[in-house]
Design an enzyme around this catalytic site. Structure first.
Site, short mmCIF file in Angstrom:
data_model
loop_
_atom_site.label_atom_id
_atom_site.label_comp_id
_atom_site.label_asym_id
_atom_site.label_seq_id
_atom_site.Cartn_x
_atom_site.Cartn_y
_atom_site.Cartn_z
N LEU A 232 -40.90 -51.26 2.79
CA LEU A 232 -40.17 -51.23 4.06
C LEU A 232 -38.69 -51.06 3.73
CD1 LEU A 232 -41.67 -54.12 6.26
CD2 LEU A 232 -41.57 -51.70 6.88
N ASP A 233 -38.00 -50.27 4.51
CA ASP A 233 -36.58 -50.07 4.28
C ASP A 233 -35.82 -51.39 4.37
OD1 ASP A 233 -36.82 -47.31 3.93
OD2 ASP A 233 -36.70 -46.96 6.08
N TYR A 234 -34.66 -51.42 3.76
CA TYR A 234 -33.78 -52.60 3.76
C TYR A 234 -33.51 -53.10 5.17
CZ TYR A 234 -29.48 -55.26 2.63
OH TYR A 234 -28.52 -56.23 2.48
#
Length: 198
Positions: A41-43
């Site tokens: 998952l992206d930051y």
């Protein structure tokens, strides 16, 4: 027999266990040596992340060939009309090709805890929650899809990967499941959510 961890990744946490720049990582929430994330998952995204010490299981979950559907709760700018939703359902053209058809519906509420730090409601007075399910895994795909139809994503929370769901996990909490066969998953009887100690 394989062990699978379901973690609710909080906002602004990296989907890895170390970071030279001192940013928050999975290691701040889960102490399980030898496990790796199945996908990422992206930051700036939140929600369900699956981790395991079984490489074959990670491959089955994350490889595009297996097409595990992923469901997201998406807070977008503005109020998408039926034409915008229908475009998402048909597939929208992106720089790396047209997306596969998505399932999408409006939500009255996300039923999720408020993000920390919370979104600034004064800057974004008109927003809509959507539930979006895709079977691809392109880079920042959901954000690019909603931007294409004129409604940028303000908050993105993954709530399901295949049959695994985020239900019952607060940000930073996790639970462990024991899988006895690839086609069947059995929950660990002692799988109450756990949170890192501070």
């Amino acid at each position: 027999m394989s062990t699978l961890y379901l973690l609710h990744k909080p906002y602004q946490v990296l989907s890895q266990f170390t970071d030279r720049e001192g940013r928050a990582t999975l290691g701040d929430y889960l102490d399980a040596p030898g496990v790796y994330a199945a996908g990422r998952l992206d930051y700036d995204s939140e929600g369900l992340l699956l981790l395991s010490d079984d490489g074959a299981l990670i491959h089955r979950i994350s490889h595009p060939r297996h097409k595990q559907p992923k469901t997201y709760r998406v807070l977008v700018e503005g109020e998408p009309d039926d034409a915008a939703l229908q475009a998402l359902r048909r597939g929208v053209p992106l720089k790396d090709g047209t997306t596969q058809p998505a399932k999408v519906r409006r939500l009255a509420t996300s039923e999720l805890p408020e993000r920390q730090p919370p979104l600034d409601a004064r800057r974004h007075p008109h927003t809509t929650w959507l539930e979006l399910t895709i079977s691809e895994g392109r880079n920042r795909q959901v954000r690019r899809m909603t931007a294409h139809v004129g409604h940028p994503t303000l908050r993105l929370v993954r709530v399901a990967i295949g049959a695994w769901r985020l239900d019952g996990l607060a940000p930073g909490e996790w639970r462990r499941e024991t899988l006895h066969a690839p086609a069947r998953r059995t929950a660990n009887p002692h799988h109450s959510p756990q949170r890192r100690s501070r």
